[in-house]
Design an enzyme around this catalytic site. Structure first.
Site, PDB file in Angstrom:
ATOM      1  CE1 TYR A 145      15.068 -40.778 -39.926  1.00  0.00           C
ATOM      2  CE2 TYR A 145      15.700 -42.576 -41.379  1.00  0.00           C
ATOM      3  CZ  TYR A 145      16.026 -41.618 -40.448  1.00  0.00           C
ATOM      4  OH  TYR A 145      17.337 -41.498 -40.027  1.00  0.00           O
ATOM      5  CE  LYS A 160      15.349 -42.420 -36.795  1.00  0.00           C
ATOM      6  NZ  LYS A 160      16.363 -43.300 -37.426  1.00  0.00           N
ATOM      7  CB  THR A 179      20.307 -44.032 -41.577  1.00  0.00           C
ATOM      8  OG1 THR A 179      19.115 -43.498 -42.149  1.00  0.00           O
ATOM      9  CG2 THR A 179      21.486 -43.173 -41.974  1.00  0.00           C
ATOM     10  CB  THR A 180      22.329 -47.007 -37.838  1.00  0.00           C
ATOM     11  OG1 THR A 180      21.721 -45.771 -37.446  1.00  0.00           O
ATOM     12  CG2 THR A 180      23.494 -47.292 -36.922  1.00  0.00           C
ATOM     13  NE  ARG A 185      22.226 -39.882 -41.907  1.00  0.00           N
ATOM     14  CZ  ARG A 185      23.363 -40.497 -42.233  1.00  0.00           C
ATOM     15  NH1 ARG A 185      23.613 -40.823 -43.476  1.00  0.00           N
ATOM     16  NH2 ARG A 185      24.259 -40.794 -41.305  1.00  0.00           N
ATOM     17  CE1 TYR A 207      21.573 -35.096 -56.133  1.00  0.00           C
ATOM     18  CE2 TYR A 207      19.974 -35.956 -57.688  1.00  0.00           C
ATOM     19  CZ  TYR A 207      21.128 -35.263 -57.433  1.00  0.00           C
ATOM     20  OH  TYR A 207      21.838 -34.715 -58.464  1.00  0.00           O
ATOM     21  CB  ILE A 267      14.232 -45.005 -34.097  1.00  0.00           C
ATOM     22  CG1 ILE A 267      12.812 -45.593 -34.157  1.00  0.00           C
ATOM     23  CG2 ILE A 267      15.204 -45.834 -34.943  1.00  0.00           C
ATOM     24  CD1 ILE A 267      12.211 -45.665 -35.546  1.00  0.00           C
TER      25      ILE A 267
END
Length: 290
Positions: free
Chosen positions: A134, A163, A46-47, A139, A108, A205
């Site tokens: 994850y 995660k 993501t980052t 999000r 989504y 993480i």
């Protein structure tokens, strides 16, 4: 494969003013992480603003990470919101030094728990690489429950970690308590590293470790050794960084801090925008405190 423990950095992707990837700056950030003693590296998460990267950019970034990682494990983001898209990503990236695939819950679509279970079984069956679940409901719009995580952990050999960024301490504690031996629970929120590792999680993480890798390494190593006085001291030193890295959407504040440190330009790709002036001032203050 050895159980994944300690601190892994969710690496940012530097961009130039013209919008292109700054591969030279990225190589330097990887080398900085290795020099700080980071335990593993997490490119294309993501980052990294991965949804805004082309296939060619993803491959080049992964190749650079492997080149400079000095043998550290690579946890490579590959998840999308479709099974076909995730499998395509995995096939694209697997030849370039992947040790683990980090696969976010499909966003989504809002799948059911049955759908998540079937999805992750299909993902794991498509590769011999280890898979890390994850869970980041803020999000994705969907939570992977403890029951689903534990079923996958117990039934699928190459699903080896999660995660957990749900912020649901009761849920994460249940996973830690009932997980099979060798399965890693990794905090997905920097500010929960102390509490989760103190109760049995194996690591984090981290976003904050982009900015302060040595301190995050020291925090996780203290926790792995049950040195709580040292861990508490480091946690309180880092609290402002943990909080302020999320005053705007990640990685906006972290990238501002990296720019202030002279490590990259403060450039992001649309739909993200650079930090506001108030966030930049806040990150200046945070860095000065560190």
């Amino acid at each position: 494969m050895k159980q994944l423990t300690g601190c892994g950095t969710a690496l940012v992707t530097p961009f130039k003013a013209d919008g292109s990837v700054d591969y030279a700056a990225y190589a330097e950030t990887v080398k900085r992480q290795v020099a700080a003693g980071i335990h593993f590296l997490v490119p294309l998460g993501t980052t990294a603003e991965t949804p805004c990267l082309s296939d060619e950019e993803k491959v080049e970034l992964l190749k650079i990470t492997r080149e400079h990682a000095q043998g550290l494990p690579l946890v490579v983001g590959a998840g999308t919101n479709s099974l076909a898209g995730t499998l395509r990503n995995m096939a694209l990236l697997e030849p370039y030094g992947v040790d683990y695939f980090l696969v976010v819950a499909p966003y989504y679509n809002k799948p059911t728990q049955q759908g998540l279970y079937a999805y992750y079984k299909a993902v794991a069956a498509a590769t011999e690489k280890s898979i890390i679940l994850y869970n980041v409901p803020g999000r994705t719009g969907v939570n992977i429950t403890a029951e689903t995580t534990l079923a996958l952990a117990n039934e699928v050999e190459n699903i080896v970690a999660i995660k957990e960024a749900s912020g649901n301490y009761a849920q994460i504690s249940r996973i830690i308590k009932d997980k099979p031996e060798g399965f890693s629970v990794l905090s997905g929120n920097d500010d929960e590293t102390l509490s989760l590792m103190a109760t049995g999680a194996q690591g984090v993480i981290s976003v904050a470790s982009n900015v302060a890798p040595a301190q995050m390494v020291a925090l996780t190593e203290a926790l792995l050794k049950d040195d709580m006085p040292a861990a508490r001291s480091l946690h309180y030193q880092l609290m402002s960084l943990f909080k302020n890295c999320f005053v705007e959407s990640n990685p906006i504040p972290a990238k501002a801090a990296m720019s202030l440190l002279g490590l990259m330009e403060n450039e992001l790709r649309a739909p993200l925008t650079p930090a506001t002036d108030s966030t930049i001032e806040l990150m200046k203050k945070t860095l000065a405190e560190l």
